[in-house]
Design a protein around this motif. Structure first.
Motif: not given
Length: 290
Positions: A237-258
């Motif tokens: 998935s591109p969760c760390n390149s197409i950011l959620w709410n144009n600003q973040s992702s799980k790993t960027r806030v310290g939550t493991p990818c599920m």
């Protein structure tokens, strides 16, 4: 004008809520720009009675169905009757069975529609399945050989939920006549979104490389893989390149990818400790061992 019908099976409406977070353009401006007519949507349409007439008109050939979007699992229970999920006087699975062969394109939005997702997790009391996959196995409700009128299989936009950009970009490729089967991966997902892992663009990648582990959730230094079970290394998935709410992702806030875009989500064994050859504690996805 392209007609789009959106139906929902066994789901929480999470993909709809995700879609409504689309911006530049928002979903309504997007439909206008791409000359798409929304025939009906379970959350966006005011008339909950008229949908039965719309579906019957499609079946009777009065309305052309260009894009059929399905959110949620197809519920077959109990005993393959489908009556756990009644809609407009019939089991939802029957409407899907009638509408699918008449559709030019079909998009399974979210992990539930793609693979069965949470509703299909063991022991699966609702007999849920995805449209064309049941977990890893191709087949699902419509069968492995099913093709839409365009000649394509079901297009899966997996995720729990799917990012609004993944959904709208896929619809845009379809509306512009650019979607082809060679653009899909082995799980019939668009390669433009599912060809790299969640590690791509993750700011914690250097910690993974040097095996520096974080033992706590949140904004702590370290990789979330070794002790906290992050599945980013195995999740397409591109969760760390197409950011959620144009600003973040799980790993960027310290939550493991599920691993929510994968066929085996949810695993229910998120913390599965193993030791690698260096003696570093790590976790492996379901079904994997050294």
């Amino acid at each position: 004008m392209r007609n789009l019908l959106w139906l929902q099976g066994g789901a929480c409406s999470g993909n709809t809520l995700s879609l409504l977070n689309a911006s530049d353009p928002d979903v309504f401006e997007f439909f206008s720009q791409h000359n798409i007519k929304l025939l009906w949507h379970p959350s966006l349409s005011l008339d909950s009675i008229g949908v039965k007439r719309i579906m019957e008109d499609i079946i009777n050939g009065k309305i052309r169905l260009n894009i059929f979007v399905f959110e949620g699992s197809v519920i077959l229970g109990p005993n393959n009757s489908g009556t756990f999920n009644m809609f407009a006087g019939k089991p939802m699975k029957d409407w899907v069975k009638y509408l699918a062969p008449l559709s030019e394109y079909i998009i399974a939005v979210g992990d539930c529609a793609s693979f069965g997702g949470i509703p299909a997790a063991d022991p699966n009391p609702t007999q849920s399945t995805g449209l064309q996959f049941f977990k890893k196995e191709i087949g699902g409700f419509l069968g492995k050989n099913f093709r839409t009128k365009s000649g394509l299989p079901i297009i899966n936009i997996s995720g729990c939920p799917a990012h609004p950009d993944w959904i709208l970009t896929t619809i845009s490729l379809i509306s512009e006549g650019k979607m082809t089967e060679d653009m899909l991966d082995e799980f019939n997902r668009p390669k433009i979104f599912y060809s790299t892992t969640t590690q791509f663009g993750c700011p914690r990648q250097p910690y993974f490389t040097y095996k520096i582990s974080s033992k706590e959730l949140g904004h702590k230094e370290g990789c979330l893989y070794f002790d906290l079970g992050c599945r980013g290394a195995y999740t397409k998935s591109p969760c760390n390149s197409i950011l959620w709410n144009n600003q973040s992702s799980k790993t960027r806030v310290g939550t493991p990818c599920m691993g929510c875009t994968e066929f085996d989500f949810p695993t229910f064994n998120f913390f599965h400790p193993e030791k690698n050859t260096s003696g570093i504690q790590k976790t492996l996805p379901l079904g994997m061992s050294k």
